[in-house]
Scaffold this motif. Sequence first.
Motif, short mmCIF file in Angstrom:
data_model
loop_
_atom_site.label_atom_id
_atom_site.label_comp_id
_atom_site.label_asym_id
_atom_site.label_seq_id
_atom_site.Cartn_x
_atom_site.Cartn_y
_atom_site.Cartn_z
N GLU A 1 37.92 58.16 44.37
CA GLU A 1 38.24 57.68 45.71
C GLU A 1 38.38 56.16 45.74
N TRP A 2 37.60 55.48 44.91
CA TRP A 2 37.63 54.02 44.91
C TRP A 2 38.90 53.45 44.30
N THR A 3 39.68 54.25 43.58
CA THR A 3 40.97 53.75 43.10
C THR A 3 41.92 53.52 44.27
N VAL A 4 41.69 54.23 45.37
CA VAL A 4 42.46 54.02 46.60
C VAL A 4 41.76 52.99 47.49
N SER A 5 40.44 53.16 47.67
CA SER A 5 39.69 52.31 48.60
C SER A 5 39.65 50.85 48.15
N ALA A 6 39.55 50.59 46.84
CA ALA A 6 39.49 49.21 46.35
C ALA A 6 40.74 48.44 46.73
N TYR A 7 41.88 49.10 46.61
CA TYR A 7 43.16 48.48 46.97
C TYR A 7 43.21 48.20 48.47
N ILE A 8 42.82 49.20 49.26
CA ILE A 8 42.86 49.06 50.71
C ILE A 8 41.93 47.95 51.19
N LEU A 9 40.73 47.88 50.62
CA LEU A 9 39.75 46.89 51.05
C LEU A 9 40.25 45.46 50.86
N THR A 10 40.64 45.12 49.64
CA THR A 10 41.06 43.74 49.38
C THR A 10 42.37 43.42 50.09
N PHE A 11 43.23 44.41 50.22
CA PHE A 11 44.50 44.21 50.91
C PHE A 11 44.26 43.84 52.38
N ALA A 12 43.46 44.64 53.07
CA ALA A 12 43.22 44.41 54.50
C ALA A 12 42.40 43.15 54.75
N VAL A 13 41.41 42.90 53.90
CA VAL A 13 40.46 41.82 54.13
C VAL A 13 41.10 40.44 53.99
#
Length: 504
Positions: A45-57
């Motif tokens: 799941e973190w292969t998706v979440s890691a991208y989303i987190l840094t992208f949005a932040v």
Amino acid sequence: MTAAQRWVLTLTSLAAFMIALDGTIVTTALTTIRKSLNTSVEALEWTVSAYILTFAVLMLTGSALGDRFGRRKVFVGGLTLFTAASAACGLSSTVAELIAARAVQGVGAAVIMPLAIAQLGAAFPPQERGRAMGVSAGIIGLATAGGPFVGGVVAQGLAWQWLFWVNVPVGVLVIAGVLLKMSETHQHPGQPQGPRARLDLVGVLLTTGGVLGLVWALVRGNDAGWLSPETLGAAAIGVVLTVAFVFWELRVPAPMVPMHFFTHRAFSAGNVASFTMTGAMYAQLYFLAQYYQTVLHYGPFGAGVRMMPFSATLLVFGPLSGRLADRLGERRLVSTGLAVQSLGLVAIALLADHHAAYLAMVPALVLSGAGVSTGIPPTQKAVVSAVQPHQIGQASGVFSMLRQFGALFGTAVSVAVFAASGSYASVQRFTDGFTAAISVGAALAAVGAVAALLLPRLRGTGPAGPAGPAGPAGSAGSAGSATTGSSGTSGSTEPSGREPIAAR
């Protein structure tokens, strides 16, 4: 359209295409990646979440860096980082390496996306901006909706590493094109933000911490529990830091985000419409491919192919909507697009509840896709045209961040509703949850349609819009000059330099 404008449109659209594609391309390849790296579902799941987190932040920070040090320069830096991280993803041999590389990809994406919108908005005067943003939005929308299809094709026909390797040659070509064909732009030195201004480091830290807390709560809420200490703590920290950011920006001489933006109807209503539209679309994208596989028993490739009636509309209706926005204004197109999107999602939910075959769903897929692609270009145009030329970078940073928040919110809420209404235990239980989740998307789109009615009406177009006498981008003056023409359309400003007329 001049040669310089064509290059800006082509290069920014290609860059944004890569970013949008990487946001959804791994969804249909997760099973393949899990087996290849021999990892758990939780780690995967973190292969998706890691991208989303840094992208949005980091989107607001990326936009601020572009305004401070030059948009082209920072844009190239973001492209270089994203391309290198894509290669690192392809070389990953463990899930930890892949997660780290995906996080770095998100950092590059956070720089690229808002600066792509800013440079595109600065390159075209208001009377031409809708057409350009229509083309760009169609390409970005196609990448977002087509990601699961491409992921299924690559994962099934090649190897999952090629999901990331394909970015490398494209990234190199875009970097070369930007360096050779695009001129540097940034805010005018006389403005509060610009090459002579100090970077708002306190604002950067507050917004990074605030967005991180809110995004963490959205990403982890369904797994950790919405009332768990982790989720509530992250949300509380995010809210506190976001409030502190607002108060700080109200008193700092050179704010990252001028808070008066939100007093403009076009800016606020446009961002609400974008937030809800994106949330509804991601609720649909998250569950539709799963419906095809779980209920209709198609494989990843077959599910991806059957997403195409939705995806294709984005390439057809996006450019058309952009051209119409220049003639009809944004209000009618955005509200109509969101209403049509909502109707399409209602139809999908009703058909799924009656276990309809795929062909019966095609008209509803086209309807929902047509609504999204009709609404995206004028929404984007409304937001960037609501501010003066030297503020386009800041406006695009806010727009990009809130759009990403919409994607996270739509996904998180639809997953929570699915879990409360159904499960993966049987076809019937999945259908129950799917119907409820898609209904959430329909409700979000309906809320956006109402919010879009607050967009200003079209006004007569003056001879010179926000791009001012300096003309379209290619020169720094087009993006950086604060000089404005006579009062005109939604993005134009009065000679005195007051806020855009239609945005009030």
